[in-house]
Scaffold this active site. Structure first.
Site, short mmCIF file in Angstrom:
data_model
loop_
_atom_site.label_atom_id
_atom_site.label_comp_id
_atom_site.label_asym_id
_atom_site.label_seq_id
_atom_site.Cartn_x
_atom_site.Cartn_y
_atom_site.Cartn_z
N HIS A 1 0.96 -1.17 -0.02
CA HIS A 1 0.06 0.09 -0.14
C HIS A 1 0.76 1.45 0.02
O HIS A 1 0.31 2.40 -0.45
CB HIS A 1 -0.81 -0.21 1.35
CG HIS A 1 -2.25 -1.01 1.08
ND1 HIS A 1 -3.11 -1.09 0.08
CD2 HIS A 1 -2.20 -2.07 1.88
CE1 HIS A 1 -3.96 -1.64 0.11
NE2 HIS A 1 -3.52 -2.65 1.24
N ARG B 1 6.91 -6.28 2.74
CA ARG B 1 5.59 -7.00 2.44
C ARG B 1 5.52 -6.56 0.91
O ARG B 1 5.41 -5.63 0.57
CB ARG B 1 4.24 -6.15 3.16
CG ARG B 1 3.04 -6.73 2.57
CD ARG B 1 1.72 -6.43 3.35
NE ARG B 1 1.55 -5.03 3.50
CZ ARG B 1 0.34 -4.68 4.17
NH1 ARG B 1 -0.55 -5.39 4.57
NH2 ARG B 1 -0.02 -3.32 3.99
N ASP C 1 16.13 -11.19 -3.42
CA ASP C 1 17.44 -10.77 -4.20
C ASP C 1 18.04 -9.53 -3.66
O ASP C 1 19.21 -9.38 -3.38
CB ASP C 1 17.09 -10.72 -5.80
CG ASP C 1 17.24 -11.77 -6.35
OD1 ASP C 1 17.27 -13.27 -5.63
OD2 ASP C 1 16.87 -11.98 -7.75
N GLU D 1 -6.75 -12.49 6.32
CA GLU D 1 -7.28 -11.25 6.21
C GLU D 1 -8.53 -11.32 5.38
O GLU D 1 -8.98 -10.46 4.75
CB GLU D 1 -6.35 -10.14 5.86
CG GLU D 1 -5.55 -10.30 4.74
CD GLU D 1 -4.53 -9.03 4.49
OE1 GLU D 1 -4.86 -8.14 4.97
OE2 GLU D 1 -3.70 -9.10 3.53
N ASP E 1 -8.40 -5.60 6.48
CA ASP E 1 -9.19 -6.39 5.08
C ASP E 1 -10.16 -7.41 5.78
O ASP E 1 -10.98 -7.79 5.17
CB ASP E 1 -7.90 -6.89 4.39
CG ASP E 1 -7.30 -5.90 3.37
OD1 ASP E 1 -7.92 -5.46 2.56
OD2 ASP E 1 -6.01 -5.63 3.23
#
Ligand code: 3PY
Ligand code: MG
Length: 252
Positions: free
Chosen positions: A45, A70, A84, A149, A175
């Protein structure tokens, strides 16, 4: 053992973390220095990409803070890029089934354990090739936390928690509330009951449970309940609330 599980198992009690949504190296460094147990760098987000996340990761590297990132979605491409650049613990949003959780775990492991694409000497994770055993040992340190969620995730939480390679489960109240029909009202008794049910299932599976606390009272209550890692606020909240409080004080 994953770095995440090692960190959780090292001591009892709740680890208190701060959500990083400002997408800034500078503020990430300030928050790392403030002493939070963990920081969550949000690619779902917040206006982040691999380049902005890399700078934040480098900025907090000198600090004794557990770093979690996240990705926007739990797909193999995002997971490979995040690993990575050097994130070791990932929080994957919107995981609704055991099959999805298995695919996420596979995306975080090189073949034959999984399907993660291989970069070694060009990845920061291997210290640009200096860590000679990186390809053989990376799977031991990677930590996968999945977010519970939705109503579907709640219905499948036992199976999701049982997936090998899922190191922890994190409840997203915003959520979850929306999915259950209580958009913007995570305090609704039905949502709170759903959280308690998920927490019990996660504990029964022997996995650490995390949650995004709604405020400081909720954070204390979740710590008392036995949540192992709790987000107690956001960098944006600190700035916005601190700014408003300062103005209020000086105008009074
Ligand atoms: C949610 O509440 O939905 C989150 O993803 C994080 O707290
Ligand atoms: Mg969410």
């Amino acid at each position: 053992m994953s770095a995440f599980r090692e960190w959780i198992d090292a001591a009892p009690g709740a680890r208190l973390g701060l959500w990083q949504a400002l997408a800034s190296n500078y503020t990430a460094e300030i928050c790392a220095g403030a002493g939070f147990d963990w920081l969550l760098f949000d690619g779902e987000h917040a206006p982040n990409n691999a380049q902005t996340l890399l700078g934040q990761l480098q900025a907090v590297a000198p600090y004794p803070v557990h770093v979690i990132a996240r990705p926007p979605v739990g797909d193999a491409v995002s997971i490979k890029q995040y690993l990575d650049i050097g994130f070791t613990t990932l929080l994957i949003p919107m995981v609704d089934s055991a099959a999805q959780a298995e695919a996420i775990v596979a995306a975080s492991r090189f073949p034959p354990r999984g399907i993660r694409g291989v970069a070694s000497s060009t990845s920061r994770a291997s210290r640009f090739g200096a860590q000679a055993d990186y390809l053989a040992t990376a799977h031991e340190r990677v930590g996968i936390i999945v977010q519970i969620e939705s109503g579907a995730a709640l219905a499948a939480v036992e199976e999701i928690a049982a997936v090998e390679g899922v190191d922890g489960l994190f409840i997203g109240p915003a959520d979850l509330a929306a999915s259950l029909g209580y958009l913007g009202n995570p305090r609704a008794p039905e949502v709170q009951a759903a959280i308690d049910r998920a927490f019990a299932a996660i504990g029964a599976a022997g996995k650490p449970a995390g949650i995004f606390a709604l405020d400081t009272d909720d954070a204390r209550a979740r710590a008392g309940q036995g949540f192992a890692f709790i987000s107690i606020g956001t960098d944006i909240g600190l700035l916005a609330n601190g700014g408003r409080a300062l103005l209020r004080t000086c105008r009074a």
